[in-house]
Design an enzyme around this catalytic site. Structure first.
Site, mmCIF file in Angstrom:
data_model
loop_
_atom_site.group_PDB
_atom_site.id
_atom_site.type_symbol
_atom_site.label_atom_id
_atom_site.label_comp_id
_atom_site.label_asym_id
_atom_site.label_seq_id
_atom_site.Cartn_x
_atom_site.Cartn_y
_atom_site.Cartn_z
ATOM 1 C CE LYS A 63 37.168 57.328 27.420
ATOM 2 N NZ LYS A 63 35.788 56.854 27.309
ATOM 3 C CE LYS A 87 37.674 54.779 38.333
ATOM 4 N NZ LYS A 87 36.537 53.966 37.866
ATOM 5 C CE LYS A 99 29.930 55.862 35.105
ATOM 6 N NZ LYS A 99 31.171 55.059 35.029
ATOM 7 C CB THR A 183 37.989 46.387 34.293
ATOM 8 O OG1 THR A 183 37.525 47.437 33.449
ATOM 9 C CG2 THR A 183 37.751 46.761 35.741
ATOM 10 C CG ASN A 214 33.591 42.607 31.739
ATOM 11 O OD1 ASN A 214 34.570 43.049 32.321
ATOM 12 N ND2 ASN A 214 33.569 42.453 30.435
ATOM 13 C CB SER A 353 38.575 53.871 27.524
ATOM 14 O OG SER A 353 37.466 53.029 27.587
HETATM 15 P P1 NAD Z 1 28.459 43.104 35.399
HETATM 16 O O1 NAD Z 1 27.092 43.647 35.309
HETATM 17 O O2 NAD Z 1 29.040 42.369 34.247
HETATM 18 O O3 NAD Z 1 28.589 42.143 36.683
HETATM 19 C C1 NAD Z 1 28.135 42.478 37.947
HETATM 20 C C2 NAD Z 1 28.038 41.211 38.769
HETATM 21 O O4 NAD Z 1 27.668 41.561 40.100
HETATM 22 C C3 NAD Z 1 26.971 40.211 38.280
HETATM 23 O O5 NAD Z 1 27.511 38.912 38.372
HETATM 24 C C4 NAD Z 1 25.842 40.375 39.285
HETATM 25 O O6 NAD Z 1 25.076 39.210 39.441
HETATM 26 C C5 NAD Z 1 26.640 40.680 40.522
HETATM 27 N N1 NAD Z 1 25.852 41.289 41.581
HETATM 28 C C6 NAD Z 1 24.897 42.245 41.482
HETATM 29 N N2 NAD Z 1 24.380 42.486 42.689
HETATM 30 C C7 NAD Z 1 25.025 41.680 43.562
HETATM 31 C C8 NAD Z 1 24.965 41.464 44.957
HETATM 32 N N3 NAD Z 1 24.088 42.129 45.715
HETATM 33 N N4 NAD Z 1 25.789 40.574 45.501
HETATM 34 C C9 NAD Z 1 26.650 39.868 44.754
HETATM 35 N N5 NAD Z 1 26.777 40.025 43.444
HETATM 36 C C10 NAD Z 1 25.976 40.923 42.853
HETATM 37 O O7 NAD Z 1 29.368 44.347 35.787
HETATM 38 P P2 NAD Z 1 30.950 44.494 35.640
HETATM 39 O O8 NAD Z 1 31.248 45.184 34.374
HETATM 40 O O9 NAD Z 1 31.596 43.208 35.962
HETATM 41 O O10 NAD Z 1 31.249 45.540 36.808
HETATM 42 C C11 NAD Z 1 31.304 45.149 38.159
HETATM 43 C C12 NAD Z 1 31.623 46.365 38.995
HETATM 44 O O11 NAD Z 1 32.891 46.885 38.598
HETATM 45 C C13 NAD Z 1 30.613 47.500 38.828
HETATM 46 O O12 NAD Z 1 30.464 48.130 40.075
HETATM 47 C C14 NAD Z 1 31.285 48.445 37.857
HETATM 48 O O13 NAD Z 1 30.889 49.788 38.039
HETATM 49 C C15 NAD Z 1 32.754 48.255 38.242
HETATM 50 N N6 NAD Z 1 33.623 48.581 37.126
HETATM 51 C C16 NAD Z 1 33.571 47.835 35.984
HETATM 52 C C17 NAD Z 1 34.392 48.183 34.928
HETATM 53 C C18 NAD Z 1 34.373 47.368 33.653
HETATM 54 O O14 NAD Z 1 35.114 47.748 32.718
HETATM 55 N N7 NAD Z 1 33.644 46.274 33.561
HETATM 56 C C19 NAD Z 1 35.258 49.285 35.021
HETATM 57 C C20 NAD Z 1 35.278 50.014 36.207
HETATM 58 C C21 NAD Z 1 34.451 49.653 37.256
#
Ligand code: NAD
Length: 442
Positions: A63, A87, A99, A183, A214, A353
């Site tokens: 997954k 996880k 992945k 999340t 997000n 999920s």
């Molecule tokens: P997203 O793409 O919606 O948001 C990412 C944010 O990070 C954006 O606002 C972007 O501008 C910012 N960003 C990028 N580079 C940056 C930097 N150098 N400094 C500061 N900000 C920066 O992604 P998301 O879904 O919100 O996910 C964020 C993190 O959480 C990711 O690492 C993702 O792998 C992890 N994550 C997300 C989920 C999920 O369900 N959304 C689940 C598990 C893990």
């Protein structure tokens, strides 16, 4: 090999010692079961490298999400896949790790090309995918529309309806209510429980948020509603500090971001302009802001040896995978800064999920309230079990979470067949956690 993969593998080795696992078993745990690679052609001479890495299906189908990004590479996909296996075991959902990724800049493709690419990904790996084999989901730069195209392609080849093949779908294709905030909501439940455990006194804790996408935006909303004060926020272009610590409204921050970018350095409460109380902040400044809670919701490798000694938060909520490096983790622990690790803090996404997959399999539709109640139960049980391991071995939460997860994975491996029920957590040959229950399967 990527730094992230090495950090995760080394954390597996450290945690395996507490469980007295043999060297050969540890080698097995950090070796992918399958690495799938393909070259996807979408016409007009455009080819892209695509991956799917599958890690350990002893507990259930593989997954994990699919990432579209120009920097996607096999090392990163492997690291994220291993992290998914761990996880899923921490929150005790019956999945292994997976992945996928495509090395592509999706912003340079038309909508039609994106659809072709997404369908091509499914065709390339079809044989290895399926509701009981490997269940993909969205990740960076993939979304519910992409999941809908992938589902359509899968069902076309399979010749039957199969919504449980993929999660993160639109609601009208079998998606789950609550997946969009899962999340952030899960991270909040973990934080809430941790604050109770450490008897945190401040009723209005201050929060700095790195990443305003997000996860970052949704957690800001949830925290703001719960009375926390957002005093700093930044995205990739920079951000803003609230000098008076009075607390910024996430909705207004989002409006500012969409209109002018957070880095404009001015945050005005709609009609009132009080710019002198706000300051432009780059990411260095944001990470080093004095606050109660630092939320990392952007990228990996954000707290490293370089800045670990400058972090002034009391608690780090690591939503982004691998945001704190192995070396920085040690420094923060020494400085008594509590890190709520990624495999616990961001597991709400994969947990919902799982609920989506369950609903599809059982042909049910849950209400958003039911999803959030079940999520809260899962996350609360997980942090309590991890906390118990942490206390009994006097270790940090990350090592404790890995111990709990590895114990479960190894037990399932010994059972030699995929499980459809969560297994009893064990560490050191004895049970850990008084919270064994699985309300979701009832
Ligand atoms: P997203 O793409 O919606 O948001 C990412 C944010 O990070 C954006 O606002 C972007 O501008 C910012 N960003 C990028 N580079 C940056 C930097 N150098 N400094 C500061 N900000 C920066 O992604 P998301 O879904 O919100 O996910 C964020 C993190 O959480 C990711 O690492 C993702 O792998 C992890 N994550 C997300 C989920 C999920 O369900 N959304 C689940 C598990 C893990």
């Amino acid at each position: 090999m990527s730094k992230m993969f090495n950090d995760i593998a080394s954390q597996v080795k450290i945690s395996a010692k507490y469980l007295k696992l043999s060297e050969s078993l540890v080698k097995k745990l950090i070796k992918p079961q399958q690495i799938l690679q393909a070259k996807l052609n979408i016409g007009a001479g455009k080819n892209f490298l695509a991956y799917r890495v599958q890690f350990n299906n002893a507990r259930g189908p593989f997954k994990g999400g699919i990432r579209y990004h120009p920097q996607v590479n096999l090392g990163e996909v492997k690291a994220l896949s291993l992290l998914m296996a761990i996880k899923c075991a921490v929150v005790d959902i019956p999945f292994g790790g997976g992945k996928g990724g495509v090395k592509v800049d999706p912003k340079k493709l038309s909508k039609k090309e994106l659809e072709k690419l997404s369908r091509a990904w499914v065709r390339a790996f079809f044989k290895y995918l399926g509701p009981d084999k490997d269940v993909p989901a969205p990740d960076v730069y993939t979304n519910e529309q992409i999941m809908a195209w992938m589902l359509a392609e899968y069902e076309k080849i399979a010749g039957k309806k199969s919504p449980a093949f993929i999660t993160g779908k639109p609601l009208n294709k079998g998606g789950s209510p609550g997946r969009d905030i899962a999340t952030a909501q899960g991270a909040f439940y973990i934080l809430e429980e941790a604050l109770k455990k450490i008897k945190f006194k401040n009723k209005k804790p201050t929060v700095a948020v790195q990443g305003f996408g997000n996860a970052g935006y949704n957690i800001s909303q949830i925290l703001n509603k719960a009375g926390f004060k957002i005093i700093a926020a930044a995205d990739s272009a920079g951000g803003v500090l609230d000098l008076k610590n009075s607390g910024m409204l996430p909705r207004d921050l989002m409006e500012t971001k969409l209109k002018n970018g957070l880095a404009r350095g001015c945050y005005c409460r709609r009609s009132v302009c009080d710019c002198e109380n706000f300051q432009k902040a780059d990411n260095k400044k944001l990470l080093e802001t004095p606050c109660d809670i630092l939320v990392l919701a952007a990228l990996e490798n954000q707290i490293t040896l370089r800045n670990a000694n400058n972090i002034k938060a009391k608690i780090v909520l690591e939503i982004a995978n691998g945001a704190v490096t192995k070396e920085a983790d040690k420094k923060l622990a020494k400085r008594k800064i509590l890190v709520l690790p990624d495999i616990l803090a961001n597991a709400g996404g994969v947990t919902v999920s799982y609920f989506e997959w369950l609903q599809n399999k059982k042909k049910e539709t849950w209400s958003k309230q039911k999803v959030l109640n079940q999520l809260k139960t899962k996350m609360t049980i997980a942090i309590n079990q991890v906390w118990q391991v942490k206390e009994s071995y006097k270790i940090n939460l990350r090592t404790a979470a890995y111990i709990l997860a590895l114990g479960r994975i190894v037990e399932a491996m010994h059972a030699k067949k995929p499980l459809d029920k969560p297994v009893r957590p064990r560490a050191h040959g004895r049970e850990v956690g008084a919270y064994r229950q699985d309300t979701t399967n009832k």
